[in-house]
Design an enzyme around this catalytic site. Sequence first.
Site, mmCIF file in Angstrom:
data_model
loop_
_atom_site.group_PDB
_atom_site.id
_atom_site.type_symbol
_atom_site.label_atom_id
_atom_site.label_comp_id
_atom_site.label_asym_id
_atom_site.label_seq_id
_atom_site.Cartn_x
_atom_site.Cartn_y
_atom_site.Cartn_z
ATOM 1 N N ALA A 153 -126.982 -1.097 65.409
ATOM 2 C CA ALA A 153 -127.527 0.174 65.939
ATOM 3 C C ALA A 153 -127.018 0.720 67.300
ATOM 4 O O ALA A 153 -126.293 -0.192 67.808
ATOM 5 C CB ALA A 153 -129.037 -0.304 66.065
ATOM 6 N N ASP A 154 -127.434 1.656 67.588
ATOM 7 C CA ASP A 154 -126.866 2.216 69.071
ATOM 8 C C ASP A 154 -127.877 2.978 69.686
ATOM 9 O O ASP A 154 -128.610 3.744 68.740
ATOM 10 C CB ASP A 154 -125.543 3.163 68.661
ATOM 11 N N THR A 155 -128.228 2.965 70.781
ATOM 12 C CA THR A 155 -129.126 3.780 71.326
ATOM 13 C C THR A 155 -128.714 4.373 72.555
ATOM 14 O O THR A 155 -127.840 4.014 73.318
ATOM 15 C CB THR A 155 -130.365 2.855 72.048
ATOM 16 N N ALA A 189 -129.734 5.326 66.464
ATOM 17 C CA ALA A 189 -129.042 5.314 65.313
ATOM 18 C C ALA A 189 -129.174 3.772 64.658
ATOM 19 O O ALA A 189 -128.521 2.994 65.347
ATOM 20 C CB ALA A 189 -127.619 6.161 65.292
#
Length: 188
Positions: free
Chosen positions: A66-68, A103
């Site tokens: 994930a990426d924030t 995401a």
Amino acid sequence: MFILGSGSPRRKELLAQIGVVPDDIRPPDINETPLKGELPRPYCARMAREKACAVDALPDDVVLCADTTVALGRRILGKPEDATEAAAFLKLLSGRRHRVITAIAVRVAERVWEKDVVSIVRMKSLSQAEIQSYIDSEDWRGKAGGYGIQGPAAALIPWISGSYTGIVGLPLAETAGLLQAAGYRGAS
């Protein structure tokens, strides 16, 4: 085998809330520099996908990454390098609404399932003393936009619209759906 491709303790804790415990944790090492002119949402999706593809795994392993990203308009506010940058981020966000995009990407062999979740966060107008107090707490370290909603910064955020767990770093409803789509059946 289920592999969490993240060094974030928050993501591991969030997964536990839905009964998912990684068999292994393998944070990928990728270049997280935005491309010239890249907008926040496509950037965030690209980061999650690239992270998932960078994790070393066997063909039947399930990899979750994930990426924030915190976005103020078209501007990407990543993880601050130091206290000065963290304070600058808070000053920018003070009294304004911004987007938090998380995401997620799930990979099995060469197939990748993806989803992103956009939430809106309003930060109250901050005094210099409030900014300094938060910086002194060290809670900004390693957090997109220089704050973590699940810690002391919760007192600075009167309103959100969207996914609380997405703002923390892993939208659980969407993550559960992607894991199911990828054929993951839970802890064995």
